[in-house]
Design a protein around this motif. Structure first.
Motif, PDB file in Angstrom:
ATOM      1  N   THR A  76      28.733 -54.068  49.103  1.00  0.00           N
ATOM      2  CA  THR A  76      29.447 -55.512  49.597  1.00  0.00           C
ATOM      3  C   THR A  76      30.775 -55.149  50.213  1.00  0.00           C
ATOM      4  N   LEU A  77      31.228 -56.169  50.931  1.00  0.00           N
ATOM      5  CA  LEU A  77      32.240 -55.884  52.047  1.00  0.00           C
ATOM      6  C   LEU A  77      33.513 -55.525  51.136  1.00  0.00           C
ATOM      7  N   ASP A  78      33.681 -56.203  50.004  1.00  0.00           N
ATOM      8  CA  ASP A  78      34.738 -55.727  49.119  1.00  0.00           C
ATOM      9  C   ASP A  78      34.859 -54.226  48.716  1.00  0.00           C
ATOM     10  N   LYS A 201      21.212 -51.500  53.093  1.00  0.00           N
ATOM     11  CA  LYS A 201      21.847 -52.335  51.967  1.00  0.00           C
ATOM     12  C   LYS A 201      23.117 -53.040  52.342  1.00  0.00           C
ATOM     13  N   LEU A 202      23.391 -52.686  53.705  1.00  0.00           N
ATOM     14  CA  LEU A 202      24.737 -53.368  54.171  1.00  0.00           C
ATOM     15  C   LEU A 202      24.393 -54.911  54.602  1.00  0.00           C
ATOM     16  N   TYR A 203      23.244 -54.670  54.984  1.00  0.00           N
ATOM     17  CA  TYR A 203      22.665 -56.292  55.614  1.00  0.00           C
ATOM     18  C   TYR A 203      22.354 -56.864  54.399  1.00  0.00           C
ATOM     19  N   ARG A 204      21.583 -56.369  53.421  1.00  0.00           N
ATOM     20  CA  ARG A 204      21.200 -57.088  52.155  1.00  0.00           C
ATOM     21  C   ARG A 204      22.129 -57.705  51.239  1.00  0.00           C
ATOM     22  N   ALA A 205      23.320 -56.861  51.250  1.00  0.00           N
ATOM     23  CA  ALA A 205      24.200 -57.160  50.304  1.00  0.00           C
ATOM     24  C   ALA A 205      25.467 -58.245  50.959  1.00  0.00           C
ATOM     25  N   ASN A 206      25.574 -58.532  52.220  1.00  0.00           N
ATOM     26  CA  ASN A 206      26.376 -59.204  52.761  1.00  0.00           C
ATOM     27  C   ASN A 206      26.016 -60.388  53.680  1.00  0.00           C
ATOM     28  N   VAL A 207      25.007 -60.104  54.513  1.00  0.00           N
ATOM     29  CA  VAL A 207      24.857 -61.241  55.501  1.00  0.00           C
ATOM     30  C   VAL A 207      24.657 -62.446  55.237  1.00  0.00           C
ATOM     31  N   LEU A 208      23.758 -62.665  54.264  1.00  0.00           N
ATOM     32  CA  LEU A 208      23.172 -64.175  53.983  1.00  0.00           C
ATOM     33  C   LEU A 208      24.391 -64.861  53.126  1.00  0.00           C
ATOM     34  N   PRO A 209      24.848 -64.242  52.170  1.00  0.00           N
ATOM     35  CA  PRO A 209      26.190 -64.550  51.363  1.00  0.00           C
ATOM     36  C   PRO A 209      27.190 -65.175  52.195  1.00  0.00           C
ATOM     37  N   ARG A 210      27.542 -64.301  53.440  1.00  0.00           N
ATOM     38  CA  ARG A 210      28.645 -64.675  54.146  1.00  0.00           C
ATOM     39  C   ARG A 210      28.392 -65.816  55.044  1.00  0.00           C
ATOM     40  N   LEU A 211      26.993 -65.553  55.690  1.00  0.00           N
ATOM     41  CA  LEU A 211      26.638 -67.003  56.491  1.00  0.00           C
ATOM     42  C   LEU A 211      26.455 -67.970  56.084  1.00  0.00           C
TER      43      LEU A 211
END
Length: 284
Positions: A76-78, A201-211
């Motif tokens: 995740t970004l955090d 995993k960068l995409y899977r952990a972050n993209v959809l929740p943030r968008l």
């Protein structure tokens, strides 16, 4: 002269490989690479900037010789911000740093410089081919032609969310051939299969929740948004129509493709040099 290598440890115990190009008396420039690269992406840029900066690069978790956590939640970004903070403390604990980032490195760095505590530690930010995911969430809500065009350019993001198929395609070499047709680049020898597989995993952990649920993240850090005009993945409006979130903004649309740091390192170095001098109030 090759960089010196060391290791720092992030808050969750992940070990991060750090590369230091010396010149400790100069302002520090931390470079953050994207996907599917590792810190070697920055070597030709760093070599051109060591006279001006104390250049620091690092392998993002999952890439290069840094640890490769198995859980998607570790990307995740955090968590990525905690890695950056560890690198910052390891290399330049007592001074604001300049940040240069590309692709997923820029996505991460937007998260860093819109954090209130890290803003005070960031002297400037040069972003190449990478938006804030939160800003992208608001951008796509416009539902206009520019948003639709970006969605078409982002087809691969949805592909990366499929189970097992993307990993198989990287391992078998099918994906390499497909992506190289979009923009020719000769850097496979600097990447391992882990860079490709773990980085998804960068995409899977972050993209959809943030968008789906974007946060209103702003920054006063001086930002240079560099948009290559032939980027097949990130459109110029997504990267540059961000004055709402970054009022201290400079935009440069330049000729080139997505992998500017590799294909035109001299231009990247010059853009960073100009931007940081302008931020310091010096003649560019």
């Amino acid at each position: 002269m090759p960089p010196s290598k060391s290791t720092t440890t992030s808050r969750d115990g992940t070990r991060i490989a750090v590369y230091d190009y010396g010149n400790p008396d100069a302002p520090t420039l931390i470079c953050v690479h994207g996907y599917p690269d590792n810190a070697s992406l920055w070597e030709p840029v760093a070599e051109r900037l060591t006279a001006d900066f104390h250049v620091v690069t690092y392998d993002v978790r999952g890439a290069g010789t840094s640890d490769q956590p198995s859980a998607t939640s570790a990307y995740t970004l955090d968590r990525l911000q905690e890695d950056f903070e560890a690198v910052l403390e390891h290399t330049a604990p007592n001074q604001p740093v300049h940040v240069l980032a590309h692709d997923w490195g820029s996505i991460q760095a937007w998260h860093f410089i819109t954090d209130p505590e890290l803003q005070a530690k960031s002297a400037s930010f040069t972003s190449i081919s990478g938006p804030s995911l939160d800003h992208a969430g608001y951008f796509l809500r416009r539902r206009n032609r520019a948003a639709l065009r970006q969605l078409l350019h982002s087809w691969y993001i949805f592909y990366f969310h499929l189970p097992w198929l993307p990993e198989l395609a990287w391992r078998k070499g099918w994906a390499h051939r497909a992506f190289n047709r979009l923009e020719q680049q000769d850097a496979e020898e600097n990447r391992s299969i882990g860079d490709y597989v773990h980085g998804m995993k960068l995409y899977r952990a972050n993209v959809l929740p943030r968008l789906i649920r974007p946060a209103q993240r702003s920054t006063d850090v001086p930002v240079l948004a560099v948009s290559p005009d032939a980027d097949p993945f990130v459109t110029t409006p997504l990267q540059t129509e961000i004055a709402r979130w970054a009022p201290n903004l400079t935009v440069k649309v330049v000729r080139g493709g997505h992998w500017m740091p590799r294909n035109d390192p001299g231009l990247v170095a010059e853009l960073v040099r100009q931007h940081t001098r302008e931020v310091a109030g010096l003649e560019a």
